[in-house]
Design an enzyme around this catalytic site. Structure first.
Site, PDB file in Angstrom:
ATOM      1  CG  HIS A  81      35.721  46.081  55.631  1.00  0.00           C
ATOM      2  ND1 HIS A  81      36.795  45.485  56.259  1.00  0.00           N
ATOM      3  CD2 HIS A  81      35.254  45.155  54.764  1.00  0.00           C
ATOM      4  CE1 HIS A  81      36.955  44.248  55.791  1.00  0.00           C
ATOM      5  NE2 HIS A  81      36.029  44.025  54.873  1.00  0.00           N
ATOM      6  CG  ASP A 110      66.724  51.461  44.404  1.00  0.00           C
ATOM      7  OD1 ASP A 110      65.480  51.442  44.270  1.00  0.00           O
ATOM      8  OD2 ASP A 110      67.280  51.833  45.457  1.00  0.00           O
ATOM      9  CD1 TRP A 146      33.078  48.189  47.332  1.00  0.00           C
ATOM     10  CD2 TRP A 146      34.838  49.012  46.217  1.00  0.00           C
ATOM     11  NE1 TRP A 146      33.366  47.331  46.307  1.00  0.00           N
ATOM     12  CE2 TRP A 146      34.455  47.809  45.607  1.00  0.00           C
ATOM     13  CE3 TRP A 146      35.939  49.699  45.683  1.00  0.00           C
ATOM     14  CZ2 TRP A 146      35.101  47.279  44.488  1.00  0.00           C
ATOM     15  CZ3 TRP A 146      36.581  49.174  44.566  1.00  0.00           C
ATOM     16  CH2 TRP A 146      36.158  47.980  43.985  1.00  0.00           C
ATOM     17  CB  SER A 173      49.890  56.566  45.707  1.00  0.00           C
ATOM     18  OG  SER A 173      50.579  55.438  46.163  1.00  0.00           O
ATOM     19  CB  SER A 174      47.749  53.143  42.234  1.00  0.00           C
ATOM     20  OG  SER A 174      47.200  52.843  43.468  1.00  0.00           O
ATOM     21  CG  HIS A 257      36.233  42.478  36.215  1.00  0.00           C
ATOM     22  ND1 HIS A 257      35.488  41.657  37.020  1.00  0.00           N
ATOM     23  CD2 HIS A 257      37.227  41.702  35.714  1.00  0.00           C
ATOM     24  CE1 HIS A 257      35.994  40.444  36.986  1.00  0.00           C
ATOM     25  NE2 HIS A 257      37.044  40.438  36.203  1.00  0.00           N
ATOM     26  CD  GLU A 259      41.580  48.096  42.405  1.00  0.00           C
ATOM     27  OE1 GLU A 259      42.174  48.794  41.566  1.00  0.00           O
ATOM     28  OE2 GLU A 259      42.044  47.832  43.527  1.00  0.00           O
ATOM     29  CE1 TYR A 261      40.493  38.203  37.568  1.00  0.00           C
ATOM     30  CE2 TYR A 261      39.654  39.653  35.887  1.00  0.00           C
ATOM     31  CZ  TYR A 261      39.560  38.485  36.616  1.00  0.00           C
ATOM     32  OH  TYR A 261      38.541  37.632  36.382  1.00  0.00           O
ATOM     33  CB  SER A 272      53.834  31.240  40.033  1.00  0.00           C
ATOM     34  OG  SER A 272      52.472  31.264  39.683  1.00  0.00           O
ATOM     35  CG  HIS A 306      30.922  40.249  35.477  1.00  0.00           C
ATOM     36  ND1 HIS A 306      32.039  39.568  35.096  1.00  0.00           N
ATOM     37  CD2 HIS A 306      31.335  41.104  36.428  1.00  0.00           C
ATOM     38  CE1 HIS A 306      33.070  40.005  35.780  1.00  0.00           C
ATOM     39  NE2 HIS A 306      32.670  40.931  36.601  1.00  0.00           N
ATOM     40  CG  HIS A 307      30.730  43.923  38.527  1.00  0.00           C
ATOM     41  ND1 HIS A 307      31.101  43.431  39.751  1.00  0.00           N
ATOM     42  CD2 HIS A 307      31.769  43.667  37.699  1.00  0.00           C
ATOM     43  CE1 HIS A 307      32.318  42.920  39.673  1.00  0.00           C
ATOM     44  NE2 HIS A 307      32.750  43.039  38.439  1.00  0.00           N
ATOM     45  CB  THR A 332      41.081  31.307  36.096  1.00  0.00           C
ATOM     46  OG1 THR A 332      40.801  32.602  35.574  1.00  0.00           O
ATOM     47  CG2 THR A 332      41.327  31.404  37.578  1.00  0.00           C
ATOM     48  CE  LYS A 335      47.816  33.203  35.744  1.00  0.00           C
ATOM     49  NZ  LYS A 335      49.241  33.034  35.967  1.00  0.00           N
ATOM     50  NE  ARG A 454      27.452  43.551  48.418  1.00  0.00           N
ATOM     51  CZ  ARG A 454      28.365  43.897  47.506  1.00  0.00           C
ATOM     52  NH1 ARG A 454      28.131  43.694  46.230  1.00  0.00           N
ATOM     53  NH2 ARG A 454      29.507  44.439  47.855  1.00  0.00           N
TER      54      ARG A 454
END
Ligand SMILES: [Cu+2]
Ligand SMILES: [Cu+2]
Lengths: 535, 274
Positions: A81, A110, A146, A173-174, A257, A259, A261, A272, A306-307, A332, A335, A454
């Site tokens: 998932h 293009d 994951w 690809s990314s 991390h 990722e 963002y 925006s 922090h993870h 943040t 924003k 979890r």
């Protein structure tokens, strides 16, 4: 710059009569609009597949005990998932939006590298077919979460090399997509479209593309080391051979991390664009929005610890990561305040894109609050690995990233198809989504604080009630997305004719071309002045 | 007539009162009110709880202000009210203010957080040590220097997991051999693992710590109240991750001494025999 534009023209000048017919159009296309459509449809399909997996998870968690699935299969579902939603749904959706909109927003004909563009899309169906096929292999698909932490991930069965290869393909690809975005923005802007005149969606994507190029290779390195640990007797992460399982976590979160963002900065860009349109007032604090995005991107590289507060770091490292993470609240916050200030004293209307954007601002901010709580290291020793974390990142990713994608689709769909979507149905879709998503994720805060870990298929009896509520919310939210699919198909097929301007308050180059946007736009670059810049 | 009416009314009030009482009791016993972190039974857990509540209320306050302004604007600044949109789109003064205010709030949060963190990381002088080792899927406890060591596995029968029998009140939170620790004693808890990463977590103690193969993590606790405290493995460790609970019996020092003697007896008997 003019020379580059010219080259690209020559490169695919033969297409100028319009799209090819049949399947060939989609297989061999180098047109940014076609590729954008492919990305968006692919992402929708993945969203539905990843969503069904989430429903399997929530169905199992409806009651304590094991009812539907085996715990090992449950772990495969949570892992798949996440992989599918992150790499298959959210990221390709934003790449699709970038393909469709970036050239039109900066007045380019293009993307800069159209053939690579085709390739970076067509890798994905193969990557995800391979990833999904692992569910049918001996030992099942990946079941380690994951995050792929060793040593657990090394217990994966035959699926393991396929998972790694699929991740490599997604990464390639990314990276190609990101190179294309950067090359396009730096080289193909229409004359007068200076960097500080670019719409915010373009800016956030530019910064996202740099994040992608910086961290995807790191992830590729990490999973390659896993592969050699399993098959070539290396011991990067294996303590028995002198390796270090925590090293993987450092590398993973150095990617992980940023990722996060990568999935949220383009969402900031979308919102925006939309809020000024429906507030009929220019975006407040354009410059500080750009600087805040850059600041968030920079900070994202120095907060990965922090993870990992609970893995046992030195006190100084914990303090550093705690302070750095808390600091993210500043840009943040800027924003969020800017969005509110944009709405302030505007003349607002609440069409569906605006509804989704407002829900985004509120619910993303709630996810930001729980993020701030998680940053507090001593409290994180309690929160970590509980449903509180699950609630936090789903608030950021579902009513955050996914709602912004929905908002973007409703906002630009009339430009893409030339038809207005059904406003009444789309509002029903919005309300079902926003109610469903909150019933689904809000109780998970309670569950986590009360002690539910979890990634469990079963739980103690005191968690029964709120799990039941959460599962009911999941089915409301999940099933209402079929309405979205219906609305999109309906709009593609028929609907009221959309004007070129589409929205009364819309500003920016994409609204100056006809609806539907012709196959080729801005063959001759438009002239940009200060007044028609950034929406 | 009057009498019967009175009786009917009385019965109605009485039964509805009973129903209300019953439903309140049912709610209290069910999980509906399980909304927050426990305050716990150590000074650390209470500090963590207070910190958690402090940040939570600050966030709620900020949320009320920001969302309040937003909803005010959504109500009063609607096109349908015939307003003309303003033209402003920048104000350096305002932007500096709302960069600095959050910064000050963050400093206010960071100070107590730093204090608590320093306290938690300071192992200090401990009076006894227990080494906790995670296995797929059970825990092993070793009382260093006391010659006591045992595995602790979930004791909930599988029939309950597969819904073939009624579930115990402490369903999947019960073990065969609980960890027994004395209260009012500064205890060092080492965490490590034998196979994959686990995480040892008893919420009432106020922290969790990963148990990682090849690493030994240092932690401490000082339990202030006797009781039975339950916890779980918090880090995904494979198929039965949900089924490796922790049960901690915190007992008085005297009871603990007695328990230690009891535990040591069989092994003493054994060594006397050979
Ligand atoms: Cu992070
Ligand atoms: Cu576990």
């Amino acid at each position: 710059m003019a020379a580059t534009t010219h080259d690209v023209h020559d490169g695919h000048g033969e297409h100028h009569h319009g799209p090819a017919k049949g399947l060939g159009r989609w297989l061999f296309t180098t047109n940014h609009k076609d590729i954008g459509t492919l990305y968006l449809l692919f992402s929708l399909l993945m969203f539905l597949i990843g969503g069904s997996m989430a429903l399997i998870i929530r169905a199992e968690l409806f009651q304590p005990g094991l009812q539907l699935v085996d715990p090992h299969f449950f772990n495969q579902m949570t892992t798949m998932h996440a992989l599918i939603m992150v790499f298959g749904a959210v990221m390709p959706a934003f790449v699709g939006l970038a393909n469709w909109m970036l050239p039109m927003m900066i007045g380019a004909p293009d993307m800069a590298l159209p053939r690579m563009n085709n390739w970076s899309f067509w890798i994905l169906p193969f990557a995800f077919t391979m990833l999904l096929s692992t569910l049918f292999m001996p030992g099942g698909g990946p079941a380690s979460g994951w995050t792929l932490y060793p040593p657990l991930v090394l217990q994966t069965g035959d699926a393991f090399p396929f998972v790694i290869l699929a991740i490599h393909l997604m990464g390639i690809s990314s990276i190609m997509g990101a190179i294309n975005v950067i090359a396009t923005i730096f080289n193909m802007r229409a004359p007068g479209m200076t960097l500080m005149r670019m719409p915010l969606f373009v800016w956030t994507w530019l910064i996202t593309a740099f994040l992608l190029i910086a961290v995807m290779p790191v992830f590729a390195g990490a999973v390659t080391m896993l592969l050699t640990d399993k098959y070539f007797a290396t011991s990067f992460f294996n303590p028995a051979g002198g390796g270090d399982p925590v090293l993987f976590q450092h590398i993973f979160w150095f990617f992980g991390h940023p990722e996060v963002y990568i999935m949220i900065l383009p969402a900031f860009g979308v919102v925006s664009q939309i809020i000024p349109t429906f507030a009929r007032k220019p975006l407040f604090g354009y410059h500080s929005m750009v600087y805040a995005t850059a600041a968030i991107a920079f900070l994202s590289f120095i907060v990965w610890g922090h993870h990992m507060f609970t893995v046992g770091m030195p006190l100084t490292a914990e303090l550093f990561f705690m302070y750095a993470t808390m600091l993210i609240a500043v840009p943040t916050g800027v924003k969020v305040f800017n969005w509110v200030a944009t709405m302030w004293r505007g003349a607002m209307t609440f069409e569906t894109p605006m509804l989704f954007s407002i829900a985004f601002v509120i619910l993303f901010t709630i996810g930001g609050f729980s993020g701030l709580m998680l940053a507090i290291a001593p409290a994180d020793f309690q929160y970590h690995d509980t449903y509180f974390v699950v609630a936090h990142f789903h608030y950021v990713l579902v009513p955050g990233a996914v709602f912004s994608i929905m908002a973007a689709v409703y906002y630009w769909l009339p430009k893409w198809t030339g038809h207005m979507y059904n406003e009444r149905l789309s509002r029903i879709h919005f309300w079902l989504s926003v109610i469903g998503v909150n019933i689904l994720f809000f109780p998970q805060h309670f569950l986590g604080l009360a002690g539910m870990p979890r990634r469990v298929p079963d739980y103690a009896l005191q968690f029964t009630e709120w799990n039941m509520v959460s599962s009911i919310g999941a089915f409301i939210y999940g099933i209402s997305q079929l309405l979205f699919v219906y609305i999109v198909i309906q709009t593609i097929r028929a609907g009221d004719k959309a004007t070129d301007q589409v929205w009364e308050g819309a500003r920016g180059l994409e609204w100056t071309v006809p609806s539907p946007a012709p196959y080729h736009t801005f063959d001759t670059p438009p002239k940009i002045s200060a007044t028609n810049a950034h929406g | 007539m009057l009498y019967t009416r009175c009786l009917v009314r009385f019965t109605a009030i009485f039964t509805s009162g009973l129903l209300l009482l019953w439903s309140m009791a049912a709610v209290a016993e069910s999980g509906w009110l399980q909304l927050n972190m426990p305050r716990g039974v150590t000074s650390v857990s209470r500090e963590v709880y207070d910190l958690h509540m402090l940040i939570l209320w600050i966030c709620v306050a900020i949320g009320v202000v920001v969302f309040g302004v937003m909803f005010y604007s959504m109500y009063f600044h609607r096109k349908s009210r015939g307003v003309e949109p303003a033209k402003f789109h920048e104000s350096t003064k305002v932007e500096v203010v709302w960069t600095l205010i959050p910064l000050f709030i963050l400093v206010g949060m960071a100070i107590p957080a730093t204090k608590t963190l320093i306290k938690m990381e300071d192992i200090g002088d401990t009076e006894m040590t227990v080494k906790i080792t995670g296995y797929q899927w059970r825990w092993h406890y070793e009382y260093l220097g006391k010659d006591i060591g045992f595995f602790s596995s979930m004791s909930t029968p599988r029939e309950q997991v597969y819904n073939l029998a009624e579930k115990n009140p402490d369903y999947i939170l019960e073990v065969d051999n609980p960890l027994v620790l004395p209260v009012d004693t500064r205890i060092r808890l080492l965490t490590t693992a034998a196979d994959v990463i686990h995480s040892w977590w008893v919420p009432e103690l106020g922290w969790k710590r990963d148990a990682i193969p090849g690493f030994i993590n240092d932690n401490w606790t000082l339990i202030e109240e006797p009781g039975i405290y339950r916890g779980v493995c918090a880090e995904l460790c494979g198929r039965d991750h949900a089924y490796m609970p922790i049960v901690l019996h915190a007992v008085s020092k005297e009871e603990f001494a007695e328990w230690v003697q009891q535990q040591q007896q069989p092994s003493t008997a054994l060594s006397a025999a050979d």
